[in-house]
Design an enzyme around this catalytic site. Structure first.
Site, mmCIF file in Angstrom:
data_model
loop_
_atom_site.group_PDB
_atom_site.id
_atom_site.type_symbol
_atom_site.label_atom_id
_atom_site.label_comp_id
_atom_site.label_asym_id
_atom_site.label_seq_id
_atom_site.Cartn_x
_atom_site.Cartn_y
_atom_site.Cartn_z
ATOM 1 N N PHE A 16 0.791 -1.275 0.315
ATOM 2 C CA PHE A 16 -0.026 0.164 0.072
ATOM 3 C C PHE A 16 0.728 1.234 -0.093
ATOM 4 O O PHE A 16 0.840 2.183 -1.146
ATOM 5 C CB PHE A 16 -0.854 -0.053 1.158
ATOM 6 C CG PHE A 16 -1.578 1.069 1.497
ATOM 7 C CD1 PHE A 16 -2.212 1.865 0.314
ATOM 8 C CD2 PHE A 16 -1.988 1.619 2.744
ATOM 9 C CE1 PHE A 16 -2.986 3.250 0.758
ATOM 10 C CE2 PHE A 16 -2.465 2.631 3.264
ATOM 11 C CZ PHE A 16 -3.228 3.474 2.047
ATOM 12 N N ALA A 86 9.029 -3.195 4.193
ATOM 13 C CA ALA A 86 8.637 -4.449 4.377
ATOM 14 C C ALA A 86 8.133 -4.945 5.938
ATOM 15 O O ALA A 86 8.683 -4.509 6.764
ATOM 16 C CB ALA A 86 9.718 -5.556 3.764
ATOM 17 N N TYR A 152 2.602 -7.753 17.014
ATOM 18 C CA TYR A 152 3.104 -6.764 15.731
ATOM 19 C C TYR A 152 3.678 -5.259 16.182
ATOM 20 O O TYR A 152 4.680 -5.120 15.852
ATOM 21 C CB TYR A 152 1.834 -6.408 14.944
ATOM 22 C CG TYR A 152 2.058 -5.103 13.905
ATOM 23 C CD1 TYR A 152 2.744 -5.719 12.763
ATOM 24 C CD2 TYR A 152 1.896 -3.805 14.276
ATOM 25 C CE1 TYR A 152 3.061 -4.309 11.715
ATOM 26 C CE2 TYR A 152 1.700 -3.005 13.444
ATOM 27 C CZ TYR A 152 2.577 -3.016 12.030
ATOM 28 O OH TYR A 152 2.968 -1.888 11.422
ATOM 29 N N GLY A 281 -6.126 -6.276 21.692
ATOM 30 C CA GLY A 281 -4.917 -5.418 21.196
ATOM 31 C C GLY A 281 -5.217 -3.954 20.641
ATOM 32 O O GLY A 281 -4.356 -3.256 20.091
#
Length: 321
Positions: A16, A86, A152, A281
């Site tokens: 994106f 990335a 993450y 989260g």
């Protein structure tokens, strides 16, 4: 410091934000532009216009966490500058936390090592506002505590710490860009879709809009081309080296407000909306302090405009029709 005549690598360049950065970097006339993407989320169609306009653009299906592969690539392509975007995304970390964390940390470590060896000249590393966790105060400046709420977010925080530790220890030419929530064309519309493609798809399929939680959680949304522009300006300004820069608008919007604006743009303001269980989260409040980016790179992004929302909605209407 300009990208003109440089050999540039963009990891995650079929994604994106990455594909918009490809478009932006091409405007600077680099001598060579290389894209690395494993196509977990990236899509070849995101680069179609760039490839047509610039047949010399090189796209490699590779894992940016693979140190040996990346060293071979940067040496073969004589890469001067790396924009490292990335990433394995947040939703994946809820199902595959170990893989997400290992991959994201290793991506950061790979390019830190390449910079330490002198295999690349400059590293512009992409962080995430998720590294902050929920706001303890707003606006959230770069000194805000890092309290990641998901694997993450923890992996992005760890990557930032790695990059800064290498900068302090080895005096490398590195900067960290910390984008807040981006919107615009080319955002992933599939399993890990953002709120805008989800809303468009549900309206087209005549399904109610689902908002997780009460919808009063806030985000700081910025148009993707403004973020891509900021990445280039961060590279150009030597005063950003060793620093983290928030890239946001400094304005927060609730999910309820954003969905209402989207439905207005689509001409269905009274479309049904339901609320479901809060996602694990999920941060409660985000609003970025962009004073440092303004000071160092003159960053002055507009808030969410009707034109940007319309362009984004039209993109997905065309894609899903």
């Amino acid at each position: 410091m300009k990208l003109t005549g440089k050999s540039v690598l963009i990891t995650g360049g079929a994604g994106f934000i990455g594909s918009h950065l490809v478009d932006r970097v091409l405007q600077e006339n680099p001598s060579n532009l290389v894209v690395v993407d494993n196509f977990y989320l990236g899509r070849e169609e995101n680069l179609e216009d760039a490839v047509k306009a610039n047949p010399g653009l090189k796209v490699f299906r590779l894992d940016a966490a693979d140190l040996a592969a990346m060293r071979d690539l940067v040496e073969a392509e004589k890469v001067d500058v790396v924009f490292n975007l990335a990433v394995i995304p947040l939703p994946t970390s809820l199902k595959y936390p170990a893989w997400t964390v290992t991959t994201n940390v290793n991506i950061a470590l790979t390019f830190c090592e390449l910079a330490r060896w002198g295999a690349i000249g400059t590293l512009i590393h992409s962080s995430s506002s998720e590294a902050y966790g929920s706001a303890q105060y707003v606006p959230m400046d770069e000194g805000h505590p890092l309290h990641p709420r998901t694997p993450y977010a923890a992996s992005k925080s760890a990557g930032d710490q790695l990059v800064q530790s290498y900068w302090r220890t080895f005096s490398m030419d590195v900067s960290i860009v910390r984008p807040f929530n981006n919107f615009g064309p080319r955002q992933n519309p599939g399993t890990f879709a953002g709120i805008i493609p989800i809303v468009v798809q549900r309206v087209l399929h005549k399904q109610p809009i689902e908002i997780h939680g009460d919808g009063e959680q806030t985000r700081d949304y910025i148009f993707v081309r403004d973020t891509a522009n900021a990445f280039v300006h961060v590279y150009e300004e030597a005063a950003t080296r060793g620093k983290v820069l928030n890239i946001a608008t400094g304005q927060e919007i609730t999910m309820n407000q954003l969905v209402a604006r989207l439905l207005e743009v689509m001409g269905v303001p009274d479309y049904p909306v339901i609320h479901s269980q809060q996602r694990p989260g999920d941060v409660r409040r985000h609003c970025g302090d962009i004073r440092l980016a303004h000071e160092l790179i003159g960053f002055e992004p507009p808030v969410i405009s009707e034109a940007d929302l319309r362009e984004t909605v039209d993109y997905y209407l065309k894609r899903f029709s």
